[in-house]
Design an enzyme around this catalytic site. Structure first.
Site, mmCIF file in Angstrom:
data_model
loop_
_atom_site.group_PDB
_atom_site.id
_atom_site.type_symbol
_atom_site.label_atom_id
_atom_site.label_comp_id
_atom_site.label_asym_id
_atom_site.label_seq_id
_atom_site.Cartn_x
_atom_site.Cartn_y
_atom_site.Cartn_z
ATOM 1 N N ARG B 297 0.826 -1.199 0.000
ATOM 2 C CA ARG B 297 0.000 0.000 0.000
ATOM 3 C C ARG B 297 0.866 1.256 0.000
ATOM 4 O O ARG B 297 0.563 2.230 -0.683
ATOM 5 C CB ARG B 297 -0.945 -0.024 1.210
ATOM 6 C CG ARG B 297 -2.042 -1.028 1.003
ATOM 7 C CD ARG B 297 -2.889 -1.278 2.228
ATOM 8 N NE ARG B 297 -4.008 -2.155 1.850
ATOM 9 C CZ ARG B 297 -4.979 -2.522 2.670
ATOM 10 N NH1 ARG B 297 -4.990 -2.119 3.929
ATOM 11 N NH2 ARG B 297 -5.941 -3.310 2.236
ATOM 12 N N TYR B 438 -6.822 -0.411 -6.554
ATOM 13 C CA TYR B 438 -6.097 -1.654 -6.242
ATOM 14 C C TYR B 438 -5.282 -1.560 -4.951
ATOM 15 O O TYR B 438 -5.067 -0.491 -4.442
ATOM 16 C CB TYR B 438 -5.349 -2.212 -7.449
ATOM 17 C CG TYR B 438 -4.117 -1.550 -8.026
ATOM 18 C CD1 TYR B 438 -3.442 -0.504 -7.435
ATOM 19 C CD2 TYR B 438 -3.608 -2.057 -9.226
ATOM 20 C CE1 TYR B 438 -2.306 0.030 -8.010
ATOM 21 C CE2 TYR B 438 -2.462 -1.528 -9.809
ATOM 22 C CZ TYR B 438 -1.823 -0.485 -9.189
ATOM 23 O OH TYR B 438 -0.702 0.044 -9.751
ATOM 24 N N GLU B 439 -4.922 -2.708 -4.417
ATOM 25 C CA GLU B 439 -4.347 -2.795 -3.053
ATOM 26 C C GLU B 439 -5.284 -2.218 -1.998
ATOM 27 O O GLU B 439 -4.833 -1.695 -0.973
ATOM 28 C CB GLU B 439 -3.000 -2.083 -2.948
ATOM 29 C CG GLU B 439 -1.817 -2.814 -3.476
ATOM 30 C CD GLU B 439 -1.681 -4.241 -2.998
ATOM 31 O OE1 GLU B 439 -2.091 -4.544 -1.856
ATOM 32 O OE2 GLU B 439 -1.188 -5.056 -3.773
ATOM 33 N N GLY B 440 -6.567 -2.321 -2.223
ATOM 34 C CA GLY B 440 -7.529 -1.805 -1.244
ATOM 35 C C GLY B 440 -8.033 -0.436 -1.638
ATOM 36 O O GLY B 440 -7.262 0.520 -1.710
ATOM 37 N N GLN B 445 -9.014 1.626 2.820
ATOM 38 C CA GLN B 445 -7.949 2.347 3.548
ATOM 39 C C GLN B 445 -8.536 3.132 4.709
ATOM 40 O O GLN B 445 -7.951 3.195 5.797
ATOM 41 C CB GLN B 445 -7.199 3.312 2.626
ATOM 42 C CG GLN B 445 -6.592 2.696 1.368
ATOM 43 C CD GLN B 445 -5.655 1.546 1.655
ATOM 44 O OE1 GLN B 445 -4.877 1.590 2.618
ATOM 45 N NE2 GLN B 445 -5.750 0.498 0.854
#
Lengths: 600, 600
Positions: B297, B438-440, B445
């Site tokens: 992240r 992407y990646e959350g 977050q």
């Protein structure tokens, strides 16, 4: 259905906020009863939802193609356009004396919104024809009107606007296309025009190009620009199209979005000169173009609203289908549809609030335009004209900037799928991005809002709006609902504060635009957005009052309107203060303005 | 050169804001002198500017191609990647015992920013390798480390992360890929994984897939997920790659952007099961993945900063070249380069202010990570760890949301040319759009920021930051420059107000997250953005103080830093109050949350 025209929402705005009843009572609109209007919208909605909307993704994936000077539209477009022409939709808001239906702009705006939501690429074609019609109505000779208008109003021929050249975008003073007067009174046009939407295609039998050019002896700069009509096929006295004119499409652009709409580079005069006729008088071209541009800018604002509505509908469908994660409040032990997650709600609510507010403002502006055209009293016409003129750069600038944000939220709601082209959400994000640019960038709109619309009349129109908004703030407070309705309280608080920010910004512009133009214009876009947010909030507050009154008639519908207004109050209106800070607080962005170019 | 690494800006942040001197004094960084760091950055800048950057548009126009299960990268990518591997760049921040250079994360972050700015599609490949390395370092056995790490750290092999399945995106509890234990202790993996960046390609000799899957007897939901290593080519005891494993790329996605990075659908186990090895213990996969995800992240946040920097450089070049319109202040009688127009200045200043603020925050976070890893004192390590963990969701969420806005401003500065793909500005706008997903997603977050980072420690870290920011506010006021420097005054005022908004939001989260989670999480993204804006402002205020002190050494450079901080104070920080209203004022968006699903 991938797009369902929000007719109930549109009628709510038209009736409760834009005064449809008063508009259709204006002279000349006798045929436009409330029932007619509703059935026009329903028919338009059918065409758009059933025929145009399914082709939207087709246009994106199979763009218009150029080959040897000819442009073929995306598959299905020609037939869909034929349906539109056959239904008489080109003429909805044009005069009946040339074959139109002569309906108010208010009704026309709703139809255009539907067309743009269904298929923005295709809808830009008739929108440009509207521009050509406006120009001829304003400045064409009787003979020109007779020869060109019936076939333009019927949609048999389409129109274009040719302003931009490689070196002349916002700065039309730099344009070089030249027009030489011939002995027979016609002109020969030579030059290259770029960014011509639907500048070449075969969906209609002829294309009427309106072209800005200079005569050889014209003054330099913007005062030496004239407007010419250059048809693709030359037209005889009776309005029949014949021989091909010397205008050629040398290429079309490879764009990020709106790929179903061919953007042409047009070359005039490679074989001796394109034959054109002067519209109006020499050297008054920019003046005519400005009048046309008011309508065109309003239309582009509508495009923003349209794409926001479509992006909202798509995101809403996905949010009601996609199952992912348990609710944060522990109210279910299994994964739920994502519309149940608070942040998805917040995004959908924001998308909807922005779309509804900008629609309301645009339709209110359209009603002012109708009154400005038709009101029997000259003073009333002038008043409505002033309000319409003030609102147009806001409708154009704010609705289109808003549409980019809304389309972006639409992608976000889709998560990873939003980035995959097959999903379709990405197309709106790409398509929307041109809207704050063409027909004058947001900065150009804000220059207009400051210079011509705020400062020129000493802030008279702006102050009248501040007064009207203040009355709505008072009405919220005076409502019996105020005591225990959180939406009323939030709207009251944030609209009052927003209106104060707007008033402060107006005062700043009045004080600085003359003596320190850099300070004023550095805050221009912030001023435009602030005006949009507050004027949109004004309409949402009026919607809140109306829905509170009508609640019992349709609790689900009006409950949603109240919640949407509430959402607007909490999520959108508070930004007004930040824009005020970027204008008044920033004192013209002295930080960046003072910096030497080399420091960038 | 289409991208020039902003090394001077990076060093300014590292030295003046992130405490590079303290970082390189940490145990184990003896080799990292200030001079080494500078030459590492310069070498990285050369590779990125000269070799990677020119291929960025190539990747966009000639995306990776899938054919019969094989994926060929865009033209030139393999060779550019070879330069990267040969230069040892994969190992910059990895341990020297496996062949890395063992430099601090602070230095690694700057290198990654350059790679991502130069060619984001290509840079995502080594970034995923970093993730695989982190996972092995954390949870791999000694034998696994020995077999896999040297070739991953050298860049000879690349890595991937396999989380997503069609029904399991943010909600990993829903995943179905299964892993069956064999008599020899290995596992056979079966299932379909989607959205696997660089999941198949031939730039490296082997691909090490890290795959989340369930063993047959695993508990349901997220507690039954294990982490497996599945190589594309099976690896013997000595670390040599041999036979092809049963993992196949069945297609790659057609995406809006980042098209040079192949996004694979991977099919495991169609021919009897893909052979995998367990990493760590069964059912602890999500836990390991979370540790990896912190690094991933952070890296995605850096991607946002990178693309913003690149978009800024492109817009700046255009603004210095494009001639259009006279200045509004009448200071010239001819058209000028558009950088002289106040709104273009405002846009460039905003792009730059947002980019510099998010870079500063990310680098400060990286320095905290270095201290958290290496500080000799356990209490100090814990303190730095807490700060780093708090900052990561902000770096990820805020920098990526910011990058979309900055890329959009970049398009706007180009006017109509921005919409034409050949110009290149549109690519950044399209590429950036995946970063907040992407990646959350940003909502994921913000859930992390509220739940794990703010509420779990009772707001301790958040309050310590509020205190630190308060001290900087005081330092501004105490500075001799305060009296007559508008930048100091603006920053003082808006940072103090922003910090108060942040404090109010923290208090709201502490009060509501437990008892009314919908109210808290509806304001989550606003909370994350508010935190980003204020923490970014904190760094800009520190930059302002430093540049004021260093002014005489380099007036052009430090003058620009002061103007940029000024711009941030006026154009960015005032948004904090609007976000506070969307959290505290909205009381959890009761309007939209209360609405029945059918009303949407």
């Amino acid at each position: 259905m991938s797009y369902r025209a929000p007719i109930k929402d549109m009628l709510f705005v038209m009736q409760q906020l834009a005064g449809l009843d008063n508009v259709i009572r204006l002279p000349g609109y006798a045929d436009a009863t409330a029932a007619t209007v509703q059935s026009v919208l329903e028919e338009a909605g059918k065409l758009c939802g059933e025929i145009w909307a399914p082709l939207n993704a087709v246009g994106d994936r199979q763009p218009a193609q150029w080959r040897d000077g000819r442009v073929s539209a995306s598959p299905g477009f020609e037939q869909a356009f034929r349906h539109f022409v056959d239904g008489g939709w080109q003429g909805v808001a044009h005069p009946s004396e040339y074959g139109g239906q002569g309906l108010p702009k208010l009704v026309g705006a709703a139809c255009i919104e539907m067309q743009c939501a269904a298929n923005l690429s295709l809808a830009t074609c008739p929108s440009l024809t509207d521009g050509a019609i406006e120009a001829l109505l304003m400045a064409g000779s009787d003979a020109q009107k007779r020869r060109y208008l019936p076939r333009l109003v019927s949609g048999e021929w389409s129109g274009t606007m040719n302003l931009t050249e490689p070196q002349a975008g916002s700065d039309l003073g730099l344009l070089r296309t030249r027009a030489e007067r011939q002995h027979d009174g016609s002109y020969r046009v030579f030059g290259t025009k770029i960014f011509i939407s639907w500048g070449e295609h075969e969906m209609s039998r002829n294309i009427v190009h309106l072209v800005l050019a200079r005569t050889p002896d014209a003054p330099a700069g913007v005062k030496g620009i004239s407007l010419f009509l250059v048809p693709k096929y030359l037209v005889d006295e009776d309005g029949h199209a014949g021989e091909r004119n010397d205008v050629n499409c040398v290429s079309i652009e490879h764009k990020m979005g709106l790929t179903g709409s061919p953007t042409a580079v047009l070359q005039y005069g490679d074989r001796g000169g394109a034959i054109g006729e002067l519209i109006g008088e020499e050297n008054r071209g920019l003046e005519y173009m400005f009048v046309m541009m008011v309508a065109a800018r309003f239309a582009v604002g509508t495009q923003g609203i349209a794409i926001a509505e479509r992006a909202y509908q798509k995101a809403r469908s996905y949010a009601k289908e996609r199952v992912q994660s348990r609710p944060v409040d522990g109210s279910a032990q299994q994964s739920v549809t994502i519309i149940n997650h608070p942040d998805v709600r917040r995004m959908l609510g924001t998308m909807r609030a922005l779309t509804e507010a900008s629609r309301a403002l645009a339709y209110v502006a359209a009603a002012h335009s109708d009154h400005a055209q038709r009101h029997p009293d000259a003073q009333a016409r002038a008043m409505h004209h002033g309000l319409y003129e003030f609102m147009v750069p806001i409708v154009k600038g704010w609705s289109t900037e808003m549409s980019v944000d809304v389309a972006s939220l639409g992608v976000q709601i889709h998560g990873g799928m939003g980035f995959i082209e097959e999903t379709g959400a990405a197309q709106f994000y790409r398509d929307a991005r041109i809207l704050p640019i063409y027909e004058g960038t947001t900065a150009i709109q804000s220059n207009d809002l400051i210079g011509r619309k705020t400062v020129r009349d000493g802030g008279a129109v702006a102050k009248s709006l501040i007064g009207e908004i203040g009355e709505v703030v008072q009405a919220l407070e005076a409502s019996p609902a105020f005591a225990d309705n959180a939406a009323f309280k939030a709207m009251h608080r944030h609209l009052a504060a927003g209106n104060q920010s707007f008033a402060n910004a107006v005062a700043f512009m009045l004080e600085h635009a003359g003596k320190d133009p850099n300070a004023a214009y550095a805050g221009g876009v912030a001023y435009l957005k602030l005006a949009g947010i507050v004027l949109g909030g004004w309409q949402m507050a009026r919607a809140l009052l109306a829905s509170q009154r009508l609640m019992r008639e349709d609790p689900l519908f009006h409950g949603a309107k109240i919640a949407t207004a509430h959402c607007y109050a909490n999520y959108v209106l508070p930004q007004a203060a930040a824009f005020e800070a970027a204008i008044v607080g920033a004192q013209g962005g002295e930080g960046v303005l003072g910096l030497h170019e080399d420091a960038f």
